[in-house]
Design a protein around this motif. Structure first.
Motif, PDB file in Angstrom:
ATOM      1  N   ASP A   1     -53.282 104.631  46.493  1.00  0.00           N
ATOM      2  CA  ASP A   1     -53.732 103.493  47.370  1.00  0.00           C
ATOM      3  C   ASP A   1     -53.098 103.588  49.042  1.00  0.00           C
ATOM      4  O   ASP A   1     -53.656 102.966  49.673  1.00  0.00           O
ATOM      5  N   LYS A   2     -52.238 104.873  48.923  1.00  0.00           N
ATOM      6  CA  LYS A   2     -51.530 104.645  50.295  1.00  0.00           C
ATOM      7  C   LYS A   2     -52.494 105.046  51.554  1.00  0.00           C
ATOM      8  O   LYS A   2     -52.225 104.589  52.505  1.00  0.00           O
ATOM      9  N   ILE A   3     -53.642 105.669  51.199  1.00  0.00           N
ATOM     10  CA  ILE A   3     -54.636 106.135  52.315  1.00  0.00           C
ATOM     11  C   ILE A   3     -55.253 104.766  52.572  1.00  0.00           C
ATOM     12  O   ILE A   3     -55.252 104.742  54.019  1.00  0.00           O
ATOM     13  N   GLN A   4     -55.857 104.053  51.823  1.00  0.00           N
ATOM     14  CA  GLN A   4     -56.485 102.920  52.189  1.00  0.00           C
ATOM     15  C   GLN A   4     -55.673 101.756  52.751  1.00  0.00           C
ATOM     16  O   GLN A   4     -55.878 101.274  53.624  1.00  0.00           O
ATOM     17  N   MET A   5     -54.492 101.805  52.142  1.00  0.00           N
ATOM     18  CA  MET A   5     -53.422 100.816  52.630  1.00  0.00           C
ATOM     19  C   MET A   5     -53.020 101.031  54.029  1.00  0.00           C
ATOM     20  O   MET A   5     -53.075 100.173  55.065  1.00  0.00           O
ATOM     21  N   ALA A   6     -52.865 102.208  54.251  1.00  0.00           N
ATOM     22  CA  ALA A   6     -52.348 102.534  55.876  1.00  0.00           C
ATOM     23  C   ALA A   6     -53.737 102.247  56.751  1.00  0.00           C
ATOM     24  O   ALA A   6     -53.503 101.845  57.828  1.00  0.00           O
TER      25      ALA A   6
ATOM     26  N   LEU B   1     -56.189 100.260  56.438  1.00  0.00           N
ATOM     27  CA  LEU B   1     -56.274  98.743  56.755  1.00  0.00           C
ATOM     28  C   LEU B   1     -55.090  97.982  57.447  1.00  0.00           C
ATOM     29  O   LEU B   1     -55.210  97.252  58.236  1.00  0.00           O
ATOM     30  N   ALA B   2     -53.719  98.326  57.090  1.00  0.00           N
ATOM     31  CA  ALA B   2     -52.832  97.986  57.427  1.00  0.00           C
ATOM     32  C   ALA B   2     -52.392  98.233  58.984  1.00  0.00           C
ATOM     33  O   ALA B   2     -51.715  97.446  59.555  1.00  0.00           O
ATOM     34  N   ASN B   3     -52.936  99.344  59.278  1.00  0.00           N
ATOM     35  CA  ASN B   3     -52.646  99.742  60.799  1.00  0.00           C
ATOM     36  C   ASN B   3     -53.376  99.108  61.801  1.00  0.00           C
ATOM     37  O   ASN B   3     -54.412  99.479  62.251  1.00  0.00           O
TER      38      ASN B   3
ATOM     39  N   LYS C   1     -53.156  95.707  64.383  1.00  0.00           N
ATOM     40  CA  LYS C   1     -52.558  94.761  65.364  1.00  0.00           C
ATOM     41  C   LYS C   1     -52.923  93.487  64.699  1.00  0.00           C
ATOM     42  O   LYS C   1     -51.830  92.402  64.658  1.00  0.00           O
ATOM     43  N   LYS C   2     -54.166  92.973  64.467  1.00  0.00           N
ATOM     44  CA  LYS C   2     -54.443  91.685  64.133  1.00  0.00           C
ATOM     45  C   LYS C   2     -53.785  91.299  62.764  1.00  0.00           C
ATOM     46  O   LYS C   2     -53.460  90.168  62.657  1.00  0.00           O
ATOM     47  N   ILE C   3     -53.460  92.230  61.882  1.00  0.00           N
ATOM     48  CA  ILE C   3     -52.793  91.969  60.705  1.00  0.00           C
ATOM     49  C   ILE C   3     -51.218  91.834  61.029  1.00  0.00           C
ATOM     50  O   ILE C   3     -50.739  90.614  60.528  1.00  0.00           O
ATOM     51  N   TRP C   4     -50.866  92.636  61.782  1.00  0.00           N
ATOM     52  CA  TRP C   4     -49.360  92.502  62.185  1.00  0.00           C
ATOM     53  C   TRP C   4     -49.170  91.276  62.796  1.00  0.00           C
ATOM     54  O   TRP C   4     -47.905  90.495  62.750  1.00  0.00           O
TER      55      TRP C   4
ATOM     56  N   GLY D   1     -44.132  96.144  60.003  1.00  0.00           N
ATOM     57  CA  GLY D   1     -44.156  97.510  61.019  1.00  0.00           C
ATOM     58  C   GLY D   1     -45.693  97.752  61.744  1.00  0.00           C
ATOM     59  O   GLY D   1     -46.463  97.442  60.837  1.00  0.00           O
ATOM     60  N   HIS D   2     -45.681  98.088  62.637  1.00  0.00           N
ATOM     61  CA  HIS D   2     -46.714  98.586  63.560  1.00  0.00           C
ATOM     62  C   HIS D   2     -46.508  99.643  64.422  1.00  0.00           C
ATOM     63  O   HIS D   2     -45.646  99.450  65.417  1.00  0.00           O
ATOM     64  N   PRO D   3     -47.072 100.940  64.412  1.00  0.00           N
ATOM     65  CA  PRO D   3     -48.443 101.358  63.726  1.00  0.00           C
ATOM     66  C   PRO D   3     -47.823 101.378  62.307  1.00  0.00           C
ATOM     67  O   PRO D   3     -46.786 101.506  62.005  1.00  0.00           O
ATOM     68  N   TYR D   4     -48.829 101.392  61.286  1.00  0.00           N
ATOM     69  CA  TYR D   4     -48.540 101.679  59.920  1.00  0.00           C
ATOM     70  C   TYR D   4     -49.012 102.935  59.475  1.00  0.00           C
ATOM     71  O   TYR D   4     -50.384 102.972  59.511  1.00  0.00           O
ATOM     72  N   THR D   5     -48.429 103.708  58.913  1.00  0.00           N
ATOM     73  CA  THR D   5     -48.807 104.943  58.548  1.00  0.00           C
ATOM     74  C   THR D   5     -49.069 105.193  57.248  1.00  0.00           C
ATOM     75  O   THR D   5     -48.625 104.294  56.195  1.00  0.00           O
ATOM     76  N   GLU D   6     -49.438 106.209  56.658  1.00  0.00           N
ATOM     77  CA  GLU D   6     -49.590 106.546  55.138  1.00  0.00           C
ATOM     78  C   GLU D   6     -48.044 106.566  54.779  1.00  0.00           C
ATOM     79  O   GLU D   6     -48.021 106.369  53.409  1.00  0.00           O
ATOM     80  N   LYS D   7     -47.243 107.315  55.438  1.00  0.00           N
ATOM     81  CA  LYS D   7     -45.829 107.260  55.101  1.00  0.00           C
ATOM     82  C   LYS D   7     -45.243 105.994  54.978  1.00  0.00           C
ATOM     83  O   LYS D   7     -44.502 105.978  53.765  1.00  0.00           O
TER      84      LYS D   7
END
Length: 167
Positions: free
Chosen positions: A13-18, A20-22, A24-27, A35-41
């Motif tokens: 899920d990490k690829i799709q999660m990163a 979508l989560a990266n 600013k509108k979500i953050w 956190g923002h930016p949101y990375t795969e890590k």
């Protein structure tokens, strides 16, 4: 027709999660710890933490077989132990499709029926009208407003507190 399911987080899920989560509108609508930016890590570390976490229960929101967000419960302690705070986010491509509404319905049923909780609550930033609507559609009631309780993006904002009790 969109089919919404909750499922365990998976390392893949990490690829799709990163992706979508990266956003600013979500953050803008979540706590700064997100956190923002949101990375795969970031996503990979979150998934690993959740696998060992006993104070929260987080699920992937699956829409027609594809990861589209997260929803979870933060269990409370001591005299509040039959309550949980709920949090969720949906990737922007899935906004306005009632996916969050359905995911919330599923986790509330799980919380009340399986976990035997009696109260679920959420705090919503004053400008997040969409999230307020999702809660209201699921029978959450506004309990009050904490004035200027949130400091986000260099400004103070009210927090609207919603709750739902087991019937």
């Amino acid at each position: 027709m969109i089919e919404v399911k909750l499922r365990a987080l998976e390392p893949s899920d990490k690829i799709q999660m990163a992706l979508l989560a990266n956003n600013k509108k979500i953050w803008d609508n979540v706590r700064d710890g997100f956190g923002h930016p949101y990375t795969e890590k970031n996503a990979e570390e979150f998934i690993q933490r959740q696998a060992k976490n006993d104070t929260e229960k987080v699920f992937a929101i699956d829409c027609n077989g594809k990861f589209c967000g997260l929803i979870g419960l933060i269990f409370q302690k001591d005299v509040y132990r039959k309550s949980a705070e709920i949090g969720y986010w949906i990737g922007e491509p899935s906004w306005g499709k009632d996916i969050a509404t359905k995911a919330l319905e599923l986790i509330v049923s799980y919380a009340f029926d399986e976990l035997k909780l009696i109260r679920i609550y959420a705090g919503v930033f004053e400008y997040n009208i969409g999230s307020m609507r999702v809660l209201e559609k699921n029978g959450f009631e506004k309990e009050g407003v904490s004035r200027k309780a949130i400091f986000k993006n260099d400004a103070f904002w009210d927090e609207h507190r919603y709750a739902k009790l087991k019937e």
